[in-house]
Design a protein around this motif. Structure first.
Motif, PDB file in Angstrom:
ATOM      1  N   GLY A  85       0.807  -1.213   0.000  1.00  0.00           N
ATOM      2  CA  GLY A  85       0.000   0.000   0.000  1.00  0.00           C
ATOM      3  C   GLY A  85       0.841   1.264   0.000  1.00  0.00           C
ATOM      4  N   ARG A  86       1.953   1.263   0.724  1.00  0.00           N
ATOM      5  CA  ARG A  86       2.811   2.454   0.778  1.00  0.00           C
ATOM      6  C   ARG A  86       3.507   2.694  -0.559  1.00  0.00           C
ATOM      7  N   VAL A  87       3.889   1.621  -1.250  1.00  0.00           N
ATOM      8  CA  VAL A  87       4.486   1.775  -2.582  1.00  0.00           C
ATOM      9  C   VAL A  87       3.464   2.365  -3.545  1.00  0.00           C
ATOM     10  N   LEU A  88       2.234   1.871  -3.485  1.00  0.00           N
ATOM     11  CA  LEU A  88       1.184   2.402  -4.348  1.00  0.00           C
ATOM     12  C   LEU A  88       0.892   3.860  -4.049  1.00  0.00           C
ATOM     13  N   ARG A  89       0.951   4.234  -2.769  1.00  0.00           N
ATOM     14  CA  ARG A  89       0.712   5.640  -2.418  1.00  0.00           C
ATOM     15  C   ARG A  89       1.807   6.529  -2.990  1.00  0.00           C
ATOM     16  N   GLU A  90       3.071   6.083  -2.933  1.00  0.00           N
ATOM     17  CA  GLU A  90       4.180   6.885  -3.471  1.00  0.00           C
ATOM     18  C   GLU A  90       4.041   7.064  -4.973  1.00  0.00           C
ATOM     19  N   THR A  91       3.671   5.996  -5.674  1.00  0.00           N
ATOM     20  CA  THR A  91       3.539   6.104  -7.131  1.00  0.00           C
ATOM     21  C   THR A  91       2.339   6.974  -7.507  1.00  0.00           C
ATOM     22  N   ALA A  92       1.265   6.910  -6.702  1.00  0.00           N
ATOM     23  CA  ALA A  92       0.109   7.760  -6.977  1.00  0.00           C
ATOM     24  C   ALA A  92       0.456   9.232  -6.791  1.00  0.00           C
ATOM     25  N   CYS A  93       1.249   9.534  -5.756  1.00  0.00           N
ATOM     26  CA  CYS A  93       1.693  10.916  -5.555  1.00  0.00           C
ATOM     27  C   CYS A  93       2.573  11.395  -6.702  1.00  0.00           C
ATOM     28  N   ALA A  94       3.433  10.497  -7.217  1.00  0.00           N
ATOM     29  CA  ALA A  94       4.318  10.874  -8.316  1.00  0.00           C
ATOM     30  C   ALA A  94       3.541  11.156  -9.594  1.00  0.00           C
ATOM     31  N   ALA A  95       2.368  10.518  -9.722  1.00  0.00           N
ATOM     32  CA  ALA A  95       1.577  10.726 -10.936  1.00  0.00           C
ATOM     33  C   ALA A  95       1.116  12.161 -11.077  1.00  0.00           C
ATOM     34  N   ALA A  96       0.949  12.859  -9.941  1.00  0.00           N
ATOM     35  CA  ALA A  96       0.527  14.256 -10.000  1.00  0.00           C
ATOM     36  C   ALA A  96       1.568  15.136 -10.679  1.00  0.00           C
ATOM     37  N   VAL A  97       2.855  14.727 -10.620  1.00  0.00           N
ATOM     38  CA  VAL A  97       3.937  15.490 -11.243  1.00  0.00           C
ATOM     39  C   VAL A  97       4.273  14.932 -12.623  1.00  0.00           C
ATOM     40  N   LEU A  98       4.324  13.609 -12.727  1.00  0.00           N
ATOM     41  CA  LEU A  98       4.714  12.985 -13.980  1.00  0.00           C
ATOM     42  C   LEU A  98       3.649  13.141 -15.066  1.00  0.00           C
ATOM     43  N   GLY A  99       2.386  13.081 -14.643  1.00  0.00           N
ATOM     44  CA  GLY A  99       1.302  13.045 -15.633  1.00  0.00           C
ATOM     45  C   GLY A  99       0.819  11.621 -15.781  1.00  0.00           C
ATOM     46  N   PRO A 100       1.607  10.746 -16.426  1.00  0.00           N
ATOM     47  CA  PRO A 100       1.192   9.339 -16.499  1.00  0.00           C
ATOM     48  C   PRO A 100       1.367   8.654 -15.150  1.00  0.00           C
ATOM     49  N   ARG A 101       0.452   7.754 -14.836  1.00  0.00           N
ATOM     50  CA  ARG A 101       0.548   7.004 -13.585  1.00  0.00           C
ATOM     51  C   ARG A 101       1.542   5.869 -13.758  1.00  0.00           C
ATOM     52  N   PRO A 102       2.557   5.785 -12.889  1.00  0.00           N
ATOM     53  CA  PRO A 102       3.517   4.679 -13.019  1.00  0.00           C
ATOM     54  C   PRO A 102       2.835   3.328 -12.896  1.00  0.00           C
ATOM     55  N   SER A 103       3.270   2.393 -13.730  1.00  0.00           N
ATOM     56  CA  SER A 103       2.774   1.025 -13.606  1.00  0.00           C
ATOM     57  C   SER A 103       3.593   0.315 -12.530  1.00  0.00           C
ATOM     58  N   VAL A 104       2.926  -0.482 -11.715  1.00  0.00           N
ATOM     59  CA  VAL A 104       3.575  -1.130 -10.586  1.00  0.00           C
ATOM     60  C   VAL A 104       3.344  -2.621 -10.669  1.00  0.00           C
ATOM     61  N   ARG A 105       4.413  -3.388 -10.430  1.00  0.00           N
ATOM     62  CA  ARG A 105       4.316  -4.841 -10.427  1.00  0.00           C
ATOM     63  C   ARG A 105       5.019  -5.382  -9.186  1.00  0.00           C
ATOM     64  N   PHE A 106       4.332  -6.292  -8.491  1.00  0.00           N
ATOM     65  CA  PHE A 106       4.894  -6.925  -7.298  1.00  0.00           C
ATOM     66  C   PHE A 106       5.115  -8.401  -7.578  1.00  0.00           C
ATOM     67  N   THR A 107       6.241  -8.905  -7.100  1.00  0.00           N
ATOM     68  CA  THR A 107       6.546 -10.327  -7.217  1.00  0.00           C
ATOM     69  C   THR A 107       6.814 -10.874  -5.823  1.00  0.00           C
ATOM     70  N   GLY A 108       6.077 -11.909  -5.444  1.00  0.00           N
ATOM     71  CA  GLY A 108       6.263 -12.503  -4.124  1.00  0.00           C
ATOM     72  C   GLY A 108       5.374 -11.832  -3.072  1.00  0.00           C
ATOM     73  N   ARG A 154       6.309   7.204 -19.733  1.00  0.00           N
ATOM     74  CA  ARG A 154       5.990   5.903 -19.137  1.00  0.00           C
ATOM     75  C   ARG A 154       7.014   5.583 -18.063  1.00  0.00           C
ATOM     76  N   VAL A 155       6.516   5.187 -16.874  1.00  0.00           N
ATOM     77  CA  VAL A 155       7.376   4.813 -15.746  1.00  0.00           C
ATOM     78  C   VAL A 155       6.907   3.456 -15.228  1.00  0.00           C
ATOM     79  N   GLY A 156       7.842   2.568 -15.040  1.00  0.00           N
ATOM     80  CA  GLY A 156       7.514   1.264 -14.496  1.00  0.00           C
ATOM     81  C   GLY A 156       8.232   1.012 -13.191  1.00  0.00           C
ATOM     82  N   VAL A 157       7.521   0.454 -12.215  1.00  0.00           N
ATOM     83  CA  VAL A 157       8.094   0.141 -10.894  1.00  0.00           C
ATOM     84  C   VAL A 157       7.905  -1.344 -10.663  1.00  0.00           C
ATOM     85  N   ASP A 158       8.996  -2.023 -10.353  1.00  0.00           N
ATOM     86  CA  ASP A 158       8.965  -3.476 -10.137  1.00  0.00           C
ATOM     87  C   ASP A 158       9.570  -3.767  -8.762  1.00  0.00           C
ATOM     88  N   VAL A 159       8.794  -4.378  -7.877  1.00  0.00           N
ATOM     89  CA  VAL A 159       9.266  -4.757  -6.544  1.00  0.00           C
ATOM     90  C   VAL A 159       9.252  -6.280  -6.486  1.00  0.00           C
TER      91      VAL A 159
END
Length: 535
Positions: free
Chosen positions: A428-451, A484-489
């Motif tokens: 949830g905290r990772v998703l909150r950080e990426t959602a906040c970044a979308a306000a500056v970036l414009g596009p919403r970063p895509s997020v993928r979690f493994t495990g 386009r921004v991608g986040v992989d955890v």
């Protein structure tokens, strides 16, 4: 040494009288001042018993009775204190002039003595004035030695009553100021509590609990209208178990209900005997206030503040302050409800935007994957494409489909979070950080979690991961042309030294900025940032 007076009664030394008068005004508590007055009257006049009855101007009776010289056992035998509506006490309340009798039993006005009251003969009563109004009456009985009260006793008591009136007036002013301060502080606390996101049920309990404490009531009760035109207790605050208070109803047609539904406050001297009160729990309580919770012309409910049976009646000041508190609390409840509705509206609007973004993203990816598969199928059918290239194209298509599925799962997880609560899990905290970044970036970063990220990543590592994520997103914001921004955890990563760890990878398609554009990848091509840590 005392000097004989003209009546043969020892004269009270002047220093002793002055000390007593100074002591009467030394306390700013009203009840302590009353007790000091009756104790001083006994000491100065040699009376066996003394009492001070506080006059209730609304009904020409007594609301409080402070005594001296009466042991607890004798006081317990009296069924109830005199109410000042009859007998000599009633006459003193009505006439408001000093009254001195050698034998009260011979006076035709002597009646209404409550059962268990000790026998008395000599009597002296003097009104106590506070700020020009009759506050109460000071009564003395049973002059020690068997004789009547003298002229000098009356003069001394009148001087004492005058001084007591000044002291009581000051104490009342101080108590009134303190009451105003407490009720204002209570209203401020209620407003603060309600505007910080308190749920509706908790908001009503907050109002009931705060009002009960401020009013020194036995219970704080909130009633709300029912569909059939009655009222029901929905919240109850008591020092003990509220028992069957919650759920108690006032049936339609009750006299008190007409006033409550009309937004009028109702003040009851004794809930157990007042014919307007029809609830089955009325016999538990005495003096009560029922105050409308009304704001913007809308009746939210009723705040009831009953005291125990036989308790002290509410004063006009207490009634006024409680009524103002109820109005303030009703407005705070309305504002808190409006604020909560605005917050929910913002959440729903954000979820609508996420749904639109997700729709566009999924459709684009599926369309692109479909075109790639269709092209590969046609080329394979004409034998123009070698088999390894077919396998490579199919692998890319599978990867795109898996990435799309992961995006959908991540978005669904974000939509399932409670809007009023800040996320506490790592995911949830990772998703909150990426959602906040979308306000500056414009596009919403895509997020993928493994495990199992929330289970495998401990808090210290999660804190460092979030710091690295913020730095990487900030660097992506500084680069130009980022679309386009991608986040992989990955919580199942294996580090170069063979240990199990977590790896964060942030990729973007932006170009490095000009001079001074820092960041963890300032010296690279500005497209990939990798951070990892052992678990």
């Amino acid at each position: 040494m005392t000097e004989p007076s003209g009546s043969g009664t020892p004269r009270i030394p002047l220093p002793r009288l002055l000390d007593t008068l100074v002591g009467v005004g030394s306390d700013l508590d009203v009840r302590a001042t009353l007790q000091h007055v009756v104790d001083s009257a006994v000491e100065l006049t040699g009376a066996r018993y003394a009492a001070l009855g506080v006059v209730d101007s609304a009904r020409d009776g007594l609301t409080e009775f402070c005594t001296a010289g009466m042991p607890e056992a004798e006081r317990a035998r009296i069924a109830r204190p005199p109410d000042g509506t009859s007998g000599l006490l009633g006459a003193l309340v009505r006439d408001r002039v000093p009254l001195r009798l050698a034998d009260l039993t011979t006076d035709p006005r002597s009646c209404g003595v409550p059962p268990g009251h000790p026998e008395m003969r000599s009597f002296l009563g003097v009104p106590v004035l506070a700020h020009g109004e009759v506050y109460g009456n000071l009564y003395l009985t049973e002059k020690r030695g068997g004789g009547p009260f003298t002229d000098e006793d009356e003069q001394v008591v009148r001087v004492l009553a005058t001084r007591a009136g000044v002291a009581i007036g000051n104490a009342r002013l101080y108590e009134s100021a303190r009451q105003h301060e407490r009720w204002i502080e209570g209203a401020a606390k209620v407003t603060t509590a309600l505007l910080t996101g308190t749920a509706a049920a908790d908001a009503l309990m907050t109002v009931a609990e705060c009002a009960r404490v401020l009013a020194e009531a036995s219970a704080g009760v909130i009633l709300q209208p029912t569909p059939d035109g009655g009222m029901e207790i929905v919240t109850a605050s008591t020092p003990d178990d509220p028992g069957d208070l919650v759920g108690t109803t006032i049936a339609p047609g009750s006299a008190v209900l007409d006033q409550l539904l009309g937004g009028e406050p109702v003040f009851v001297e004794d809930s157990a005997t007042d014919p307007r009160m029809t609830t089955p729990v009325r016999h538990r309580f005495g003096p009560s206030m029922l105050l409308p919770l009304q704001a913007d012309g809308r009746l939210i409910g009723t705040l009831a503040l009953p005291r125990r049976r036989g308790g002290r009646p509410y004063t006009p000041v207490e009634r006024l302050l409680a009524t103002r508190f109820a109005s303030h609390a009703a407005l705070a409840i309305v504002l808190a409800d409006a604020q909560q509705r605005r917050e929910w509206l913002a959440v729903f609007e954000d979820r609508d935007r996420i749904a639109r973004d997700l729709h566009d993203l999924v459709v684009q990816r599926l369309f692109a994957t479909g075109m790639m598969l269709e092209s590969t199928r046609r080329r394979a059918a004409t034998a123009e494409v070698p088999e390894p290239e077919v396998h490579t194209a199919l692998g890319r298509a599978v990867d795109e489909l898996q990435s799309t599925i992961q995006e959908v799962r991540t978005t669904i997880f974000a939509l399932q979070q409670t809007p009023a609560d800040a996320p506490t899990s790592v995911r949830g905290r990772v998703l909150r950080e990426t959602a906040c970044a979308a306000a500056v970036l414009g596009p919403r970063p895509s997020v993928r979690f493994t495990g199992a990220v929330d289970t495998l990543v401990p808090e210290p590592v999660a804190a460092r991961l979030l710091d690295a994520l913020r730095d990487a997103l900030a660097a992506a914001c500084r680069r130009t042309g980022t679309t386009r921004v991608g986040v992989d955890v990955d919580a199942t990563a294996t580090l170069p030294d063979g240990r199990a760890g977590v790896r964060l990878t942030v990729t973007d398609d932006g170009r490095p900025g000009g001079p001074g554009a820092g960041g963890p990848d300032a010296e690279g091509d500005g497209t990939t940032v990798t951070w990892q840590s052992p678990l």
